[in-house]
Each structure stands twice: as C-alpha cells, then as structure tokens.
Scaffold this motif. Structure first.
Motif, PDB file in Angstrom:
ATOM      1  N   SER A  74      27.877  63.777  55.452  1.00 47.97           N
ATOM      2  CA  SER A  74      27.289  63.472  56.934  1.00 47.97           C
ATOM      3  C   SER A  74      26.857  62.055  57.191  1.00 47.97           C
ATOM      4  CB  SER A  74      26.026  64.423  57.171  1.00 47.97           C
ATOM      5  OG  SER A  74      26.565  65.830  57.196  1.00 47.97           O
ATOM      6  N   THR A  75      26.347  61.379  56.595  1.00 45.63           N
ATOM      7  CA  THR A  75      26.026  60.065  56.426  1.00 45.63           C
ATOM      8  C   THR A  75      27.270  59.442  56.784  1.00 45.63           C
ATOM      9  OG1 THR A  75      23.931  60.110  55.067  1.00 45.63           O
ATOM     10  CG2 THR A  75      24.835  58.025  55.682  1.00 45.63           C
ATOM     11  N   PHE A  76      28.345  59.444  56.142  1.00 45.11           N
ATOM     12  CA  PHE A  76      29.540  58.970  56.040  1.00 45.11           C
ATOM     13  C   PHE A  76      30.210  59.225  57.335  1.00 45.11           C
ATOM     14  CE2 PHE A  76      34.250  58.536  56.050  1.00 45.11           C
ATOM     15  CZ  PHE A  76      34.389  57.382  55.435  1.00 45.11           C
ATOM     16  N   SER A  77      30.227  60.521  58.029  1.00 44.50           N
ATOM     17  CA  SER A  77      30.804  61.112  59.009  1.00 44.50           C
ATOM     18  C   SER A  77      30.026  60.252  60.474  1.00 44.50           C
ATOM     19  CB  SER A  77      30.356  62.545  59.489  1.00 44.50           C
ATOM     20  OG  SER A  77      31.292  63.035  58.694  1.00 44.50           O
ATOM     21  N   ALA A  78      28.644  60.216  60.345  1.00 43.36           N
ATOM     22  CA  ALA A  78      27.767  59.508  61.495  1.00 43.36           C
ATOM     23  C   ALA A  78      28.286  57.946  61.572  1.00 43.36           C
ATOM     24  CB  ALA A  78      26.375  59.454  61.088  1.00 43.36           C
ATOM     25  N   GLN A  79      28.137  57.308  60.238  1.00 44.08           N
ATOM     26  CA  GLN A  79      28.702  55.824  60.256  1.00 44.08           C
ATOM     27  C   GLN A  79      30.182  55.514  60.712  1.00 44.08           C
ATOM     28  OE1 GLN A  79      26.361  53.592  60.343  1.00 44.08           O
ATOM     29  NE2 GLN A  79      24.948  55.421  60.104  1.00 44.08           N
ATOM     30  N   LEU A  80      31.078  56.529  60.156  1.00 39.63           N
ATOM     31  CA  LEU A  80      32.388  56.330  60.748  1.00 39.63           C
ATOM     32  C   LEU A  80      32.640  56.561  62.341  1.00 39.63           C
ATOM     33  CD1 LEU A  80      35.639  56.539  60.376  1.00 39.63           C
ATOM     34  CD2 LEU A  80      35.441  59.061  59.890  1.00 39.63           C
ATOM     35  N   ALA A  81      31.722  57.241  62.842  1.00 38.33           N
ATOM     36  CA  ALA A  81      31.868  57.552  64.326  1.00 38.33           C
ATOM     37  C   ALA A  81      31.294  56.125  64.793  1.00 38.33           C
ATOM     38  CB  ALA A  81      30.931  58.626  64.947  1.00 38.33           C
ATOM     39  N   PHE A  82      29.976  55.564  64.266  1.00 38.33           N
ATOM     40  CA  PHE A  82      29.564  54.317  64.941  1.00 38.33           C
ATOM     41  C   PHE A  82      30.588  53.260  64.738  1.00 38.33           C
ATOM     42  CE2 PHE A  82      24.773  55.948  63.945  1.00 38.33           C
ATOM     43  CZ  PHE A  82      24.653  56.100  65.056  1.00 38.33           C
ATOM     44  N   ALA A  83      31.288  53.094  63.713  1.00 36.10           N
ATOM     45  CA  ALA A  83      32.022  52.269  63.551  1.00 36.10           C
ATOM     46  C   ALA A  83      33.320  52.309  64.371  1.00 36.10           C
ATOM     47  CB  ALA A  83      32.761  52.053  62.196  1.00 36.10           C
ATOM     48  N   LEU A  84      34.001  53.432  64.823  1.00 30.44           N
ATOM     49  CA  LEU A  84      35.001  53.463  65.444  1.00 30.44           C
ATOM     50  C   LEU A  84      34.608  53.142  66.937  1.00 30.44           C
ATOM     51  CD1 LEU A  84      36.693  56.693  64.104  1.00 30.44           C
ATOM     52  CD2 LEU A  84      37.593  54.183  63.693  1.00 30.44           C
TER      53      LEU A  84
END
Length: 356
Positions: A74-84
């Motif tokens: 979930s940490t990765f999902s959140a940071q992926l969304a932030f990055a995109l």
C-alpha cells in the motif's frame, strides 16, 4: 440475486448465479440458494456492461499486488499515485483491500467521506488530478472491523467499478489485498483481464515472502494479467549515519543511550562521516532475493527500495515522498522503478501521443 448479484448468504467461494456451474459445483453444497441457482436462466451480467462503459474513460489500469501482507504494497501504491500525479497525469487510486483499508491514512485523507452526485459516487480528491476511493471512507468509526464473506466484498468491488465517477483518467491504480483470493478474482473478472495493463508485485527479499510471490506470479499468468514487474521493498535498512541511535550494552545486558556522545565524537573526530549513508541487511537475501526469482520465472525485475525510516514517516503522515529531500534514500529508488515501469511499457510515449 437481482442482476446476477451474488447473494449475501451464499457460500464463501460462490461461483456466481450466472456461472455455468452455479448450483452444481462443490462450493454450492449446502448453500440455501443452490436450487434457485441451478434452475435459474443464465445470461450476461448487465453490470459488467455498465462497468465497461464506466471504465472506457480510463486509459491504463495497473494492479498492485503482494503475496504477503506487511511488505509495503500500500505504501508503494500510494507513492506510485503521488508520482504519476506529479507528472501531470490524471490519476485514480482504488483501494480494494476491504478488510484492511490503509490508503486513506497513507494519503492523508482520514475522516473524509464519499459524496453522491448525479454522475455517481465522487472520489475523494487530494489534488485536482488525484482522486481516491476506499471503503475506509464509508466506515462510521475508523476502528470498525469489516467482517464480510467473499460475496459481499465482491459486490462492493463491483459497485466501486460501476458507480464511481472518475471522469477522464490516464491511470487507475488498484491497491489489492495480499494473496490470491476473492477480491483478486473479482477485480480481474469485472475489469476483464484483457483491459488491465498489468500488475506490479511487491515483495521483501527473504524466501518466506518470495514463496508467496511465486504464487502471485502464477495467478497472474493463469488469469491472463501481464506482470509489469517485481519490486523488492525493504531491501536493506539505509539512512544517514547521524540519524541512527547509538547504544552501549552493559555486562548486565542493559542498554545505555550514548547517541549525543557518539554524534559529538563524529563531528569532532570524523566530520567526513556526517554525509555518509549507512546500510545493513534486515532480511536474508543470500539466495538472490527477488532479482533471482524474476530470472527464474521470466518476469521483469523493476528494482529495490531500501527500508527508509523517512519513507515510513511520510506514509504515516499521508504525504508524497517526492516533494522534499527528506526521503533522500528511498525517493530516488522509487522514481527509478516507476520510470523503468513506464519505459518498459512505452506508457510515457503512448500518453504523450494520445494527448497531443
């Protein structure tokens, strides 16, 4: 069973009223609906058509999976969304971890509620180009447990896909629960495997995690979802030397905090250490970790993210790790992984061409 819905009192692994095996499979034994399902006329689920129409405005759909819980998915999902979103894409983040929804916390959206409009449910927006949907927004109290069987969870996932109005999206990132259970089957069936760009699978380096990741890769292959790549998270603890706490052990086994003394000693005697990053293994990766597993299974390895206390803090505070220099160890690693995933799929070029 209106519109082919799975009834709430169905058995845990119900194949669905519209399935050819409805009322006939082993999973149907003892179900109060068995006779009705066995004799009911079969046909396409009209909700699937509604989902296809709703998803027609979403260019790319990415699942984020893990074999085990607690690996930082979930940490990765959140940071992926932030990055995109920081790349000026229109991004949606859908949390289908029904029993453990942590996305609202990790995006700083605790206490927010879903609103209804004439177009459907409205996502909760952080920025104008980053919307989020989660069952966490629907709980009366944050500590309330979601004690649901598979059919009810599947029904909510269907409702998220059918009733949430995202508008035009470049990316829909789906944060799934760990494992390969009802939620995973539901999201693949409802979205249609062929319309999903693929899955990113998050793991930690040790074998106890990789054993389950192999099952996750096998699941993706069986249902026809491309594996975009594997991310090895918590790949060693890395942080500046001056951020460490220093302890001295006594003969009696007691710990004495000598942090201030150690830091002053380094400043006076070894100032060159002030800019050094210290790293150490947390999990055993002597058998090659995720990189070796990717070679053996023929799937892409996207890279490693170190266990960075500053990234953990960013997740706790619900903020992007890319907006400042605090996550100096983990943010570059995450950015490199995201750039590699985009490059491997030709997504950056494709989106630029489509938006031209």
């Amino acid at each position: 069973m209106e519109n082919g819905e799975i009834p709430e009192n169905a058995n845990e692994h119900c194949p669905g009223p519209q399935s050819d095996s409805a009322g006939k499979s082993d999973a149907c034994e003892g179900c109060p609906n068995q006779q009705i399902c066995a004799t009911a006329p079969k046909g396409p689920d009209p909700d699937v058509v509604a989902i296809a129409e709703r998803m027609a405005t979403v260019k790319h759909k990415i699942l984020v999976l893990s074999g085990k819980g607690g690996v930082g998915k979930s940490t990765f999902s959140a940071q992926l969304a932030f990055a995109l979103a920081a790349m000026d894409f229109q991004v949606g983040l859908l949390d289908i971890d029904i029993c453990g929804p942590s996305i609202p916390k990790m995006l700083g959206l605790e206490g927010q509620e879903i609103h209804q409009s004439n177009l459907g449910w409205s996502p909760v927006y952080i920025e104008s180009n980053l919307g989020v949907m989660s069952i966490g927004f629907m709980l009366p109290e944050p500590d309330d447990a979601v004690i649901w069987r598979g059919p009810r969870k599947n029904a909510l996932i269907k409702q998220f896909l059918k009733d949430v109005y995202w508008g035009e999206l470049d990316f829909l990132v789906v944060d799934a629960p760990p494992g390969t259970s009802d939620e995973h089957i539901a999201i693949v069936q409802y979205l249609d495997a062929g319309s999903i760009d693929g899955a990113i699978i998050v793991t930690t380096p040790q074998q106890v995690s990789l054993i389950d990741v192999r099952k996750e890769v096998s699941f993706c292959k069986k249902v026809g979802v491309q594996v975009l790549g594997i991310v090895e998270n918590m790949s060693g603890l890395c942080q500046p030397v001056m951020d460490f706490k220093f302890l001295r052990m006594t003969e009696a086994g007691e710990q004495i905090d000598v942090t201030e003394w150690a830091r002053e000693h380094l400043k006076e005697r070894a100032p060159e250490f002030l800019s050094i990053i210290a790293c150490t293994e947390v999990f055993d990766s002597s058998r090659g970790g995720a990189e070796r597993m990717c070679r053996e299974m023929g799937v892409p390895f996207l890279g490693k993210v170190p266990l960075d206390p500053q990234l953990c803090k960013a997740a706790e505070e619900g903020r992007s790790c890319f907006v400042d220099q605090k996550c100096a160890v983990s943010a570059p690693a995450l950015k490199k992984i995201i750039d590699k995933m985009m490059e491997n799929q030709g997504l950056s070029r494709m989106l630029v061409d489509n938006n031209a």
